[in-house]
Design a protein around this motif. Structure first.
Motif, mmCIF file in Angstrom:
data_model
loop_
_atom_site.group_PDB
_atom_site.id
_atom_site.type_symbol
_atom_site.label_atom_id
_atom_site.label_comp_id
_atom_site.label_asym_id
_atom_site.label_seq_id
_atom_site.Cartn_x
_atom_site.Cartn_y
_atom_site.Cartn_z
ATOM 1 N N SER A 115 52.990 11.035 -55.317
ATOM 2 C CA SER A 115 53.290 9.999 -56.046
ATOM 3 C C SER A 115 51.910 8.971 -56.175
ATOM 4 O O SER A 115 51.672 8.539 -57.214
ATOM 5 C CB SER A 115 54.502 9.151 -55.654
ATOM 6 O OG SER A 115 54.134 8.737 -54.218
ATOM 7 N N ASP A 116 51.085 9.193 -55.295
ATOM 8 C CA ASP A 116 49.797 8.559 -55.081
ATOM 9 C C ASP A 116 48.785 9.254 -56.316
ATOM 10 O O ASP A 116 48.059 8.134 -56.915
ATOM 11 C CB ASP A 116 49.156 8.707 -53.864
ATOM 12 C CG ASP A 116 49.912 7.913 -52.762
ATOM 13 O OD1 ASP A 116 50.596 6.869 -52.798
ATOM 14 O OD2 ASP A 116 49.889 8.464 -51.473
ATOM 15 N N LEU A 117 48.820 10.369 -56.412
ATOM 16 C CA LEU A 117 47.921 11.060 -57.447
ATOM 17 C C LEU A 117 48.455 10.675 -58.843
ATOM 18 O O LEU A 117 47.901 10.195 -59.700
ATOM 19 C CB LEU A 117 47.785 12.425 -57.173
ATOM 20 C CG LEU A 117 47.020 13.098 -58.306
ATOM 21 C CD1 LEU A 117 45.485 12.460 -58.286
ATOM 22 C CD2 LEU A 117 46.837 14.492 -57.916
ATOM 23 N N ARG A 118 49.711 10.712 -58.812
ATOM 24 C CA ARG A 118 50.319 10.139 -60.286
ATOM 25 C C ARG A 118 50.076 8.850 -60.538
ATOM 26 O O ARG A 118 49.934 8.526 -61.748
ATOM 27 C CB ARG A 118 52.085 10.289 -60.023
ATOM 28 C CG ARG A 118 52.512 11.716 -60.183
ATOM 29 C CD ARG A 118 54.033 11.503 -60.201
ATOM 30 N NE ARG A 118 54.836 13.038 -60.319
ATOM 31 C CZ ARG A 118 55.932 13.053 -61.130
ATOM 32 N NH1 ARG A 118 56.477 11.998 -61.748
ATOM 33 N NH2 ARG A 118 56.653 14.236 -60.738
ATOM 34 N N ALA A 119 50.139 7.988 -59.656
ATOM 35 C CA ALA A 119 49.963 6.642 -59.856
ATOM 36 C C ALA A 119 48.330 6.475 -60.439
ATOM 37 O O ALA A 119 48.197 5.634 -61.337
ATOM 38 C CB ALA A 119 50.040 5.714 -58.609
ATOM 39 N N ALA A 120 47.340 7.210 -59.544
ATOM 40 C CA ALA A 120 45.878 7.160 -60.366
ATOM 41 C C ALA A 120 45.997 7.497 -61.608
ATOM 42 O O ALA A 120 45.244 7.005 -62.377
ATOM 43 C CB ALA A 120 45.110 7.923 -59.299
#
Length: 723
Positions: A200-205
């Motif tokens: 989810s952190d990479l998705r957010a980026a």
């Protein structure tokens, strides 16, 4: 649809920049772009490949090993961490230090950016897009994150166009500094767990990047995550037919058309491709050698599946994991993707700037796979791969990874090509190998492999091998039993020849009492055969762990006797491959040296025999000599006497008198039995032995004013560079 704006705009360009890691695939194109824009670019790289250095210099980039006195701006690649000495020096000198992505974001801030992002496939898609735009005559700036296979420039600065095409990397977080006009998202796979602990952190980026994108977000329609996070008012979805690189092609075409370029699929027929992307380095005789940059499980799976249809036969994969964090994150997935191959070898993890992680080592992949996949270093790999290739054809060997595995791949391909050409001029029974380990062929048991190793079947093949080495500008030397030899840890970057065939190990008595012996005959075997025939005079050679050829070259001696004391004539081959025969008195022989055989090699010798005596008497004398050796010499692995005896003195005595017996560096130790022997006490390296030799010489020089001269031969390095 967006049209090109012909009016020039002004980007934020520095006057000068120094680039740390300038040879990296992201850094070199950036350096070229800046140089074309008129920026004074200087760079450093400790692993700069010749072709990259040539490319940089051709575009006006200066190379230097030193930082400027007062650097204002320094850019660093992701491989240069904050503990690197040049980074620290730059900060100390007051320089502004930026990461590659941070500098890129600044210099394109005044331009309209088409950013290509994604977990993998960015360079191929960007390269296709650049090719299409060039074919269409569409002027724009661009920065590829790799090199084109046809040596086209990977970067171009345009003073007339608003547009810049560039890969934007999420791996180090610098993606947050970009606000593109258009974003092309190639795919989405969770990666870089050190920066994005959860998917989810990479998705957010990615989501934030899409929000900052001013116009279009071009995505493949079959990527669930990208379709979920791309804003509907910006999303432009591409359909791709099945097939390797099909999605990259569709995205490149869509991006070019979004820029207003008139392009067709046919324009990609002349696309040379990107280096390290399915690079076929060698293909002949049903052997295919391929290099590829794949470093994510999804990429590897797609690559190996594609390779099955593209190159039939057995599939051998050499994989170098890239970064410890990625290996820890995807160990199980790597194992699953690699199981597609028939045989797998792993290199140690390419760390980039990361610190080692025990659970992120290559062995973690092996553990998850439950397979007996070896983890080998680059020195061991060539021999292992050649052995695995065997004689079963067809076979494809794939070197896969994003680190420095391409150096190994291209070296292996070049050497394979060389050996294949050599084999055409050699007898079938002549042995020719790559990367043959040398440590186990020496009595000291240290050192790396030979780049090429051969066992010629006869003198004709021997001459041919020397001719091949000379044509290839390779050094060569003949290895006997390795008893007076130290091989450098890096091995020998040339051809090692061993005279192991029966042709070079003959023992032929003549009726008049003389014997002819081959250079490859072991001295112990010579003594035994002579004793059996009742031929005396060679007993002093018993126990010397060498061959006739080595004994002739070094004028070996023991127990008061010397090799050339029993020589009548020698047949030898010069460095040019010419065969000559000389009588004993025509050779220039001195202590531990025969000058004519330093650059040439003995093939055979006719030896003089002493009195005809009973075999039992000869063996009794041999046993007596052997007993003396056991009492006075160590039994542990050694190279024999390390130093020549100085005039009117003995090296071992000097070493003993100065209390150096038992001194140890690493696994190497001065023997407590004989001071002129260095033994391999515990898995010593050649560097341990050489460090100990330097220490001994320094003490002897300081205390006695004597420069001890090495007696042992050193290959792979030069004594003058070591001492």
């Amino acid at each position: 649809m967006i049209k090109m704006m012909p009016e020039p705009t002004t980007s934020s360009l520095p006057d000068a920049v120094f680039m740390l890691g300038v040879g990296g695939m992201g850094m070199a194109p950036l350096a070229i772009y800046l140089a074309e824009a008129g920026v004074a670019v200087t760079g450093w790289d400790d692993g700069l490949r010749p072709e990259v250095a040539t490319l940089l210099q051709r575009h006006g980039v200066q190379l230097s090993d030193e930082l400027p006195e007062s650097p204002k701006l320094v850019a660093r690649s992701s491989a240069i961490g904050e503990t690197h000495e040049l980074y620290l020096e730059a900060k100390q000198r007051g320089a502004r230090v930026l990461r590659r992505g941070e500098l890129l974001a600044e210099i394109v801030a005044g331009k309209k950016l088409l950013a290509v992002v994604g977990s993998h496939g960015k360079s191929t898609t960007t390269g296709m897009l650049i090719h299409l735009l060039n074919q269409a005559g569409y002027d724009c700036g661009y920065l590829l994150g790799a090199l084109f296979r046809d040596d086209s420039s990977p970067a171009h600065f345009s003073a007339l166009s608003d547009w810049v095409i560039a890969e934007v990397d999420e791996s180090d977080g610098t993606v947050e500094g970009f606000s593109p006009e258009i974003t092309v998202a190639v795919n989405f796979d969770w990666d870089h767990a050190d920066l994005y602990p959860k998917e989810s952190d990479l998705r957010a980026a990615f989501s934030r990047l899409f929000s900052r994108t001013k116009s279009s977000v071009i995505i493949p329609e079959d990527c669930f995550v990208l379709n979920e996070i791309a804003p509907e008012n910006k999303a432009l979805r591409c359909h791709a037919a099945a097939g390797f690189n099909a999605s990259n092609t569709a995205l490149a075409l869509a991006a070019a058309r979004e820029l207003g370029a008139e392009v067709t699929l046919g324009m990609l027929k002349g696309f040379a491709g990107i280096r390290r992307r399915q690079d076929v380095m060698y293909q002949a005789g049903e052997v295919t050698l391929v290099a590829d940059y794949a470093h994510h499980p999804t990429e590897i799976t797609a690559l190996l599946q594609h390779a099955r249809s593209e190159w039939p036969g057995r599939q051998i994969v050499v994989f170098q994991p890239h970064r410890f964090t990625r290996t820890r994150q995807f160990a199980a997935e790597f194992a699953k993707s690699l199981e597609i191959a028939d045989e797998v070898f792993l290199l140690p993890v390419y760390a980039a700037s990361e610190s080692p992680l025990r659970d992120g080592a290559s062995e973690a992949i092996v553990e998850k796979a439950g397979q007996d996949w070896p983890v080998l270093d680059a020195q061991q790999m060539c021999r292992a791969v050649e052995n695995a290739m065997g004689d079963e054809r067809p076979v494809t060997v794939m070197f896969v990874g994003a680190g420095d595995i391409d150096h190994l791949a291209h070296r292996f391909a070049a050497d394979w090509r060389t050996t294949e050409s050599w084999r055409n001029g050699l007898s079938p029974n002549t042995v020719l190998k790559l990367g043959e380990p040398l440590a186990n062929k020496t009595t000291l048991r240290v050192g790396g492999p030979a780049r090429f190793y051969a066992e010629p079947v006869d003198a004709e093949d021997l001459a041919q091998l020397i001719n091949f080495a000379r044509q290839s500008k390779l050094p060569w030397f003949v290895l006997g039993r390795g008893s007076n030899l130290i091989v450098a840890d890096a091995g020998f970057d040339g051809l090692v020849i061993s005279l192991k065939s029966d042709h070079f190990r003959e023992f032929k008595p003549f009726d008049d009492g003389r014997i002819e012996v081959g250079a490859g005959l072991a001295l112990k075997r010579l003594c035994g055969l002579a004793a059996k025939e009742g031929l005396g005079g060679f007993e002093f050679l018993e126990g010397i762990p060498g061959t006739v050829g080595g004994a002739l070259r070094m004028n070996a001696g023991a127990m008061g006797g010397w090799m050339f004391d029993v020589v009548e004539s020698v047949t030898y081959m010069t460095a040019d491959g010419e065969i000559r025969e000389r009588s004993c008195d025509e050779f220039h022989v001195e202590y531990r040296c025969c000058h004519e055989l330093r650059d040439g090699m003995a093939l055979s010798a006719v030896l003089k025999v002493g009195a005809q005596v009973e075999g039992d008497d000869i063996r009794q004398q041999m046993d007596a000599y052997a007993g003396k050796r056991k009492e006075s010499q160590p039994r542990e692995p050694s190279a024999g006497c390390i130093f020549k005896n100085p005039a009117n003195d003995h090296a071992g005595k000097l070493i003993d008198e100065l209390g150096l017996k038992g001194k140890r560096i690493g696994g190497a130790e001065v023997s407590t039995v004989h001071g002129n022997f260095i033994i391999n006490r515990e898995q010593a390296k050649a560097s341990d032995v050489l460090a100990l030799i330097r220490e001994i010489r320094a003490v002897i020089k300081r205390e006695r004013g004597i420069d001890l001269e090495p007696e042992a031969l050193l290959v792979g390095q030069r004594w003058e560079d070591v001492l």
